[in-house]
Design a protein around this motif. Structure first.
Motif, short mmCIF file in Angstrom:
data_model
loop_
_atom_site.label_atom_id
_atom_site.label_comp_id
_atom_site.label_asym_id
_atom_site.label_seq_id
_atom_site.Cartn_x
_atom_site.Cartn_y
_atom_site.Cartn_z
N LEU A 163 36.60 73.55 -2.22
CA LEU A 163 36.99 72.56 -3.24
C LEU A 163 36.90 71.14 -2.69
CD1 LEU A 163 40.00 74.44 -4.85
CD2 LEU A 163 37.80 73.96 -5.94
N THR A 164 37.40 70.96 -1.47
CA THR A 164 37.37 69.63 -0.84
C THR A 164 35.92 69.18 -0.63
OG1 THR A 164 39.48 70.07 0.24
CG2 THR A 164 38.14 68.30 1.16
N LYS A 165 35.08 70.08 -0.15
CA LYS A 165 33.66 69.77 0.04
C LYS A 165 33.03 69.32 -1.27
CE LYS A 165 31.68 72.45 3.80
NZ LYS A 165 30.78 73.56 4.12
N ASN A 166 33.29 70.07 -2.34
CA ASN A 166 32.69 69.74 -3.63
C ASN A 166 33.12 68.36 -4.11
OD1 ASN A 166 31.27 72.12 -3.76
ND2 ASN A 166 32.83 73.19 -4.94
N VAL A 167 34.39 68.04 -3.98
CA VAL A 167 34.90 66.74 -4.42
C VAL A 167 34.28 65.62 -3.58
CG1 VAL A 167 36.97 65.28 -4.50
CG2 VAL A 167 37.06 67.63 -5.35
N LEU A 168 34.29 65.77 -2.27
CA LEU A 168 33.82 64.69 -1.39
C LEU A 168 32.29 64.57 -1.38
CD1 LEU A 168 36.35 65.02 1.56
CD2 LEU A 168 36.42 63.44 -0.39
N MET A 169 31.59 65.68 -1.48
CA MET A 169 30.13 65.62 -1.49
C MET A 169 29.63 64.95 -2.77
SD MET A 169 29.20 69.21 0.43
CE MET A 169 27.57 69.33 -0.23
N PHE A 170 30.37 65.10 -3.86
CA PHE A 170 30.03 64.43 -5.11
C PHE A 170 30.04 62.91 -4.92
CE2 PHE A 170 31.03 62.77 -9.37
CZ PHE A 170 29.98 63.33 -10.09
N GLU A 171 30.87 62.44 -3.99
CA GLU A 171 30.96 61.01 -3.66
C GLU A 171 30.06 60.63 -2.48
OE1 GLU A 171 32.72 58.55 -5.21
OE2 GLU A 171 33.32 59.98 -6.76
N ASN A 172 29.15 61.55 -2.12
CA ASN A 172 28.15 61.33 -1.06
C ASN A 172 28.72 61.24 0.35
OD1 ASN A 172 25.92 61.39 -2.81
ND2 ASN A 172 26.35 59.28 -3.42
N TYR A 173 29.85 61.88 0.60
CA TYR A 173 30.34 62.00 1.96
C TYR A 173 29.64 63.19 2.61
CZ TYR A 173 34.16 58.83 0.77
OH TYR A 173 34.89 57.74 0.38
N ASN A 174 29.38 63.07 3.91
CA ASN A 174 28.80 64.16 4.68
C ASN A 174 29.98 64.97 5.23
OD1 ASN A 174 27.72 65.78 6.69
ND2 ASN A 174 26.23 64.24 7.34
N ILE A 175 30.09 66.24 4.84
CA ILE A 175 31.26 67.05 5.17
C ILE A 175 30.91 68.11 6.21
CG2 ILE A 175 33.09 68.54 4.25
CD1 ILE A 175 32.92 65.65 3.04
N THR A 176 31.76 68.20 7.23
CA THR A 176 31.70 69.29 8.20
C THR A 176 33.06 69.97 8.14
OG1 THR A 176 30.23 68.02 9.64
CG2 THR A 176 31.41 69.87 10.64
N ALA A 177 33.07 71.29 8.10
CA ALA A 177 34.34 72.02 8.01
C ALA A 177 34.51 72.95 9.20
CB ALA A 177 34.41 72.81 6.71
N VAL A 178 35.75 73.01 9.68
CA VAL A 178 36.12 73.92 10.75
C VAL A 178 37.44 74.59 10.37
CG1 VAL A 178 34.89 72.66 12.57
CG2 VAL A 178 37.28 72.11 12.07
N LYS A 179 37.78 75.67 11.08
CA LYS A 179 38.94 76.48 10.67
C LYS A 179 40.15 76.38 11.58
CE LYS A 179 36.91 79.30 7.39
NZ LYS A 179 37.44 79.98 6.26
N ASN A 180 40.05 75.67 12.71
CA ASN A 180 41.22 75.53 13.58
C ASN A 180 41.07 74.29 14.46
OD1 ASN A 180 40.01 76.25 16.27
ND2 ASN A 180 39.65 78.21 15.23
N GLY A 181 42.17 73.94 15.11
CA GLY A 181 42.20 72.72 15.92
C GLY A 181 41.25 72.73 17.10
N LYS A 182 41.04 73.89 17.71
CA LYS A 182 40.11 73.97 18.83
C LYS A 182 38.70 73.60 18.37
CE LYS A 182 38.19 76.93 22.42
NZ LYS A 182 36.89 76.29 22.25
N GLN A 183 38.33 74.09 17.17
CA GLN A 183 37.01 73.76 16.63
C GLN A 183 36.90 72.26 16.31
OE1 GLN A 183 36.72 76.50 13.33
NE2 GLN A 183 35.91 78.15 14.63
N VAL A 184 38.02 71.64 15.91
CA VAL A 184 38.03 70.19 15.67
C VAL A 184 37.66 69.46 16.95
CG1 VAL A 184 39.50 68.17 15.17
CG2 VAL A 184 39.73 70.25 13.80
N ILE A 185 38.33 69.81 18.05
CA ILE A 185 38.07 69.17 19.34
C ILE A 185 36.62 69.39 19.76
CG2 ILE A 185 38.71 69.09 21.79
CD1 ILE A 185 40.89 67.94 19.89
#
Length: 128
Positions: free
Chosen positions: A19-41
């Motif tokens: 849902l977040t990807k769909n909302v932000l991509m509609f506004e032309n943001y480039n979205i990367t998604a991860v599932k935990n804090g280690k993946q963020v780092i």
């Protein structure tokens, strides 16, 4: 030359990620998604982002611990990236708790996507 802003979404719920990807991509943001804090780092070590949307309750490394690790990074640009908490447990925290952890703002679940978009724009605009 593209001026597309890059947003890293750290969230363990696939539904919220999509849902977040769909909302932000509609506004032309480039979205990367991860599932935990280690993946963020790991992702942040590989590339720069303009904003991080950080779920507080994630497996492996939670959002508070991950935010503290980001703020301690040697690369000043990465250490200062705006980080917005996403939490369903906002009543368990005060804004001071979020600020002390290094978070810039928070959005409570269930997500209001107009508020999400306004918050993302506010922090990305402030960073410019």
């Amino acid at each position: 030359m593209s001026d597309t802003k890059k947003v890293l979404v750290a969230e363990d719920s696939s539904v919220i990620i999509n849902l977040t990807k769909n909302v932000l991509m509609f506004e032309n943001y480039n979205i990367t998604a991860v599932k935990n804090g280690k993946q963020v780092i790991d992702k942040l070590n590989q590339e720069d982002f303009d904003l991080i949307l950080m779920d507080i309750n994630m497996p492996i490394m939670d959002g508070i611990e991950c935010t503290k690790a980001i703020r301690a990074m040697k690369d000043e640009k990465k250490a200062k990236v705006p980080i917005v908490a996403i939490t369903g447990n906002f009543k368990n925290y005060t804004m001071d708790d979020f600020k002390n952890a290094g978070l810039d703002d928070y959005i409570q679940k269930p997500l209001d996507y107009d508020h999400l978009l306004a918050t993302v724009k506010k922090h990305i605009t402030a960073k410019q």
